[in-house]
Motif scaffolding. Sequence first.
Motif, PDB file in Angstrom:
ATOM      1  N   ALA A   1       0.845  -1.190   0.000  1.00  0.00           N
ATOM      2  CA  ALA A   1       0.000   0.000   0.000  1.00  0.00           C
ATOM      3  C   ALA A   1       0.881   1.239   0.000  1.00  0.00           C
ATOM      4  CB  ALA A   1      -0.904  -0.009   1.228  1.00  0.00           C
ATOM      5  N   GLY A   2       0.652   2.130  -0.948  1.00  0.00           N
ATOM      6  CA  GLY A   2       1.459   3.333  -1.054  1.00  0.00           C
ATOM      7  C   GLY A   2       2.776   3.124  -1.751  1.00  0.00           C
ATOM      8  N   GLY A   3       3.038   1.902  -2.220  1.00  0.00           N
ATOM      9  CA  GLY A   3       4.297   1.584  -2.877  1.00  0.00           C
ATOM     10  C   GLY A   3       4.281   1.945  -4.349  1.00  0.00           C
ATOM     11  N   PRO A   4       5.343   1.518  -5.078  1.00  0.00           N
ATOM     12  CA  PRO A   4       5.477   1.894  -6.483  1.00  0.00           C
ATOM     13  C   PRO A   4       4.412   1.291  -7.396  1.00  0.00           C
ATOM     14  CG  PRO A   4       7.156   0.297  -5.865  1.00  0.00           C
ATOM     15  CD  PRO A   4       6.487   0.737  -4.595  1.00  0.00           C
ATOM     16  N   ASP A   5       3.859   0.139  -7.019  1.00  0.00           N
ATOM     17  CA  ASP A   5       2.801  -0.490  -7.809  1.00  0.00           C
ATOM     18  C   ASP A   5       1.944  -1.327  -6.870  1.00  0.00           C
ATOM     19  OD1 ASP A   5       1.150  -1.711  -9.601  1.00  0.00           O
ATOM     20  OD2 ASP A   5       2.726  -2.325 -10.996  1.00  0.00           O
ATOM     21  N   ALA A   6       0.960  -0.689  -6.271  1.00  0.00           N
ATOM     22  CA  ALA A   6       0.154  -1.341  -5.235  1.00  0.00           C
ATOM     23  C   ALA A   6      -0.769  -2.417  -5.786  1.00  0.00           C
ATOM     24  CB  ALA A   6      -0.678  -0.297  -4.490  1.00  0.00           C
ATOM     25  N   SER A   7      -0.960  -2.479  -7.125  1.00  0.00           N
ATOM     26  CA  SER A   7      -1.871  -3.463  -7.714  1.00  0.00           C
ATOM     27  C   SER A   7      -1.136  -4.617  -8.376  1.00  0.00           C
ATOM     28  CB  SER A   7      -2.781  -2.782  -8.739  1.00  0.00           C
ATOM     29  OG  SER A   7      -2.001  -2.248  -9.808  1.00  0.00           O
ATOM     30  N   TRP A   8       0.184  -4.688  -8.205  1.00  0.00           N
ATOM     31  CA  TRP A   8       0.992  -5.674  -8.920  1.00  0.00           C
ATOM     32  C   TRP A   8       0.751  -7.107  -8.450  1.00  0.00           C
ATOM     33  CZ3 TRP A   8       4.507  -9.164  -7.025  1.00  0.00           C
ATOM     34  CH2 TRP A   8       5.274  -9.860  -7.985  1.00  0.00           C
TER      35      TRP A   8
ATOM     36  N   ILE B   1       0.811 -17.138   1.978  1.00  0.00           N
ATOM     37  CA  ILE B   1       1.314 -16.754   3.300  1.00  0.00           C
ATOM     38  C   ILE B   1       1.687 -15.276   3.288  1.00  0.00           C
ATOM     39  CG2 ILE B   1       2.979 -17.247   5.121  1.00  0.00           C
ATOM     40  CD1 ILE B   1       1.296 -19.666   4.424  1.00  0.00           C
ATOM     41  N   GLY B   2       1.091 -14.484   4.185  1.00  0.00           N
ATOM     42  CA  GLY B   2       1.371 -13.058   4.258  1.00  0.00           C
ATOM     43  C   GLY B   2       2.638 -12.727   5.031  1.00  0.00           C
ATOM     44  N   GLY B   3       2.998 -11.443   5.030  1.00  0.00           N
ATOM     45  CA  GLY B   3       4.274 -11.022   5.597  1.00  0.00           C
ATOM     46  C   GLY B   3       4.281 -10.730   7.087  1.00  0.00           C
ATOM     47  N   LEU B   4       3.103 -10.654   7.710  1.00  0.00           N
ATOM     48  CA  LEU B   4       3.081 -10.293   9.125  1.00  0.00           C
ATOM     49  C   LEU B   4       3.769 -11.355   9.978  1.00  0.00           C
ATOM     50  CD1 LEU B   4       2.203  -8.308  11.283  1.00  0.00           C
ATOM     51  CD2 LEU B   4      -0.014  -9.493  11.397  1.00  0.00           C
ATOM     52  N   GLY B   5       3.605 -12.615   9.625  1.00  0.00           N
ATOM     53  CA  GLY B   5       4.225 -13.687  10.407  1.00  0.00           C
ATOM     54  C   GLY B   5       5.736 -13.573  10.447  1.00  0.00           C
ATOM     55  N   MET B   6       6.351 -13.236   9.311  1.00  0.00           N
ATOM     56  CA  MET B   6       7.802 -13.057   9.283  1.00  0.00           C
ATOM     57  C   MET B   6       8.214 -11.929  10.214  1.00  0.00           C
ATOM     58  SD  MET B   6      10.241 -12.105   6.036  1.00  0.00           S
ATOM     59  CE  MET B   6      11.850 -11.334   6.290  1.00  0.00           C
ATOM     60  N   LEU B   7       7.484 -10.815  10.172  1.00  0.00           N
ATOM     61  CA  LEU B   7       7.786  -9.676  11.035  1.00  0.00           C
ATOM     62  C   LEU B   7       7.763 -10.085  12.503  1.00  0.00           C
ATOM     63  CD1 LEU B   7       8.051  -6.498  11.358  1.00  0.00           C
ATOM     64  CD2 LEU B   7       5.565  -6.532  11.652  1.00  0.00           C
ATOM     65  N   LEU B   8       6.771 -10.892  12.885  1.00  0.00           N
ATOM     66  CA  LEU B   8       6.627 -11.282  14.281  1.00  0.00           C
ATOM     67  C   LEU B   8       7.663 -12.329  14.686  1.00  0.00           C
ATOM     68  CD1 LEU B   8       2.721 -11.520  14.472  1.00  0.00           C
ATOM     69  CD2 LEU B   8       4.184  -9.560  14.977  1.00  0.00           C
ATOM     70  N   HIS B   9       7.862 -13.329  13.861  1.00  0.00           N
ATOM     71  CA  HIS B   9       8.767 -14.415  14.226  1.00  0.00           C
ATOM     72  C   HIS B   9      10.231 -13.974  14.245  1.00  0.00           C
ATOM     73  CE1 HIS B   9       6.135 -17.910  14.636  1.00  0.00           C
ATOM     74  NE2 HIS B   9       5.403 -17.393  13.659  1.00  0.00           N
TER      75      HIS B   9
ATOM     76  N   ILE C   1       3.668 -22.872  -3.105  1.00  0.00           N
ATOM     77  CA  ILE C   1       3.435 -22.032  -1.928  1.00  0.00           C
ATOM     78  C   ILE C   1       3.810 -20.611  -2.306  1.00  0.00           C
ATOM     79  CG2 ILE C   1       4.003 -21.620   0.492  1.00  0.00           C
ATOM     80  CD1 ILE C   1       2.710 -24.339   0.013  1.00  0.00           C
ATOM     81  N   VAL C   2       2.932 -19.668  -2.067  1.00  0.00           N
ATOM     82  CA  VAL C   2       3.169 -18.260  -2.410  1.00  0.00           C
ATOM     83  C   VAL C   2       3.296 -17.452  -1.132  1.00  0.00           C
ATOM     84  CG1 VAL C   2       2.288 -16.221  -3.601  1.00  0.00           C
ATOM     85  CG2 VAL C   2       1.900 -18.503  -4.576  1.00  0.00           C
ATOM     86  N   ALA C   3       4.432 -16.783  -0.971  1.00  0.00           N
ATOM     87  CA  ALA C   3       4.673 -15.984   0.235  1.00  0.00           C
ATOM     88  C   ALA C   3       5.025 -14.555  -0.165  1.00  0.00           C
ATOM     89  CB  ALA C   3       5.807 -16.595   1.057  1.00  0.00           C
ATOM     90  N   ASP C   4       4.543 -13.613   0.613  1.00  0.00           N
ATOM     91  CA  ASP C   4       4.804 -12.195   0.365  1.00  0.00           C
ATOM     92  C   ASP C   4       5.280 -11.592   1.677  1.00  0.00           C
ATOM     93  OD1 ASP C   4       4.799  -9.528  -0.470  1.00  0.00           O
ATOM     94  OD2 ASP C   4       2.980  -9.794  -1.662  1.00  0.00           O
ATOM     95  N   ILE C   5       6.449 -10.932   1.674  1.00  0.00           N
ATOM     96  CA  ILE C   5       6.922 -10.348   2.927  1.00  0.00           C
ATOM     97  C   ILE C   5       6.282  -8.991   3.197  1.00  0.00           C
ATOM     98  CG2 ILE C   5       9.107 -11.597   2.695  1.00  0.00           C
ATOM     99  CD1 ILE C   5      10.480  -8.866   2.253  1.00  0.00           C
ATOM    100  N   VAL C   6       5.537  -8.456   2.224  1.00  0.00           N
ATOM    101  CA  VAL C   6       4.760  -7.237   2.459  1.00  0.00           C
ATOM    102  C   VAL C   6       3.632  -7.559   3.443  1.00  0.00           C
ATOM    103  CG1 VAL C   6       3.179  -5.572   1.388  1.00  0.00           C
ATOM    104  CG2 VAL C   6       5.294  -6.245   0.200  1.00  0.00           C
ATOM    105  N   TYR C   7       3.403  -6.680   4.423  1.00  0.00           N
ATOM    106  CA  TYR C   7       2.325  -6.935   5.381  1.00  0.00           C
ATOM    107  C   TYR C   7       1.324  -5.787   5.471  1.00  0.00           C
ATOM    108  CZ  TYR C   7       5.543  -4.302   8.436  1.00  0.00           C
ATOM    109  OH  TYR C   7       6.386  -3.351   8.959  1.00  0.00           O
ATOM    110  N   VAL C   8       1.481  -4.787   4.625  1.00  0.00           N
ATOM    111  CA  VAL C   8       0.487  -3.713   4.513  1.00  0.00           C
ATOM    112  C   VAL C   8       0.195  -3.522   3.027  1.00  0.00           C
ATOM    113  CG1 VAL C   8      -0.097  -1.309   4.956  1.00  0.00           C
ATOM    114  CG2 VAL C   8       1.330  -2.560   6.595  1.00  0.00           C
ATOM    115  N   PRO C   9      -0.937  -4.042   2.523  1.00  0.00           N
ATOM    116  CA  PRO C   9      -2.039  -4.676   3.250  1.00  0.00           C
ATOM    117  C   PRO C   9      -1.713  -6.115   3.630  1.00  0.00           C
ATOM    118  CG  PRO C   9      -2.483  -4.762   0.919  1.00  0.00           C
ATOM    119  CD  PRO C   9      -1.210  -3.975   1.069  1.00  0.00           C
ATOM    120  N   CYS C  10      -2.518  -6.675   4.524  1.00  0.00           N
ATOM    121  CA  CYS C  10      -2.297  -8.058   4.953  1.00  0.00           C
ATOM    122  C   CYS C  10      -2.462  -9.027   3.783  1.00  0.00           C
ATOM    123  CB  CYS C  10      -3.260  -8.431   6.077  1.00  0.00           C
ATOM    124  SG  CYS C  10      -2.909  -7.594   7.638  1.00  0.00           S
TER     125      CYS C  10
END
Length: 299
Positions: free
Chosen positions: A217-224, A261-269, A236-245
């Motif tokens: 969100a707010g990045g160079p291409d938020a719809s990519w 798999i979203g990026g919030l888990g990486m941030l927390l772990h 398995i598809v993982a994204d380290i971006v966590y905004v948006p979830c």
Amino acid sequence: MSTPRITGKARLAGVLGHPVAHSLSPVLHNYWLERLGVDGAYVPLPVAPDQFVTAVRGLQAAGFRGANVTIPHKEAAFAIADEVAPMARVAGSVNTLVFGEDGRIRGSSTDGFGFLASLEAEGIDIGAVRDRGAALLLGAGGAARSIAAALMERGFSVIVTNRTATRARELVETLSQAWRDHAAGAMPALSTLPWDHPAGVPADVSLLVNTTSLGMAGGPDASWAPDLTGAADHLIVADIVYVPCETPLLEAAATRGLTAIGGLGMLLHQARPGFRAWFGAEAEVDAATVAYVSAVLKR
């Protein structure tokens, strides 16, 4: 009167960055400290690049147990550490400093650990994913290098693709040399793939990881989002971006019926090893932790 959580014996740690006001680390660590009843505090430390060494030495002198390090200080943290963990040397990055009672600074990189732990927390069998195919990393920055090093340690063949092809090649060359210099055992296969060829994700890839800011969100291409039509059904598809979830990439994966798999888990772990070293307690990334941090993100 109840016993105060913070006393004169409090364990202290923090995060050094420039800027650092956006960091969620103080929110997370102080949540864990209060929840576990630990006498301690974790504070944001805005430090300009030319003051980094002075700040670290000052924290040591003030009795801090250590600190996280974020942009733009990771290279400086690598340089100031007296001891650097082997895989942090391969990753070429330090995001966690621990100040020993012997006066030595020990540096490690927890990003790769956090990424793998986030997959395992979702019930992913890392070994099974590795045996089914290669890992394809989108991006060639610091996060890509840390995650690639962790995947290589677990035996993955790693493919790197980046919009600027020379950066992907440079990352592979640097990682290859660092592995030969600092890691034990045979080096897994490392290669590059053009950003736009072949179209979509190859069928022999079992793990796709977006380490770029695309889709943020707010990045160079938020719809990519890439084309996933030709991907294997077990991808398995993982994204380290966590905004948006749920990024457009994760939405595309879910539509395709793939595990996302979203990026919030990486941030927390990734925060767990530092918390253990500084505060002497085990932090758990459970539903309550996720809910608390998610609520802060939505404010």
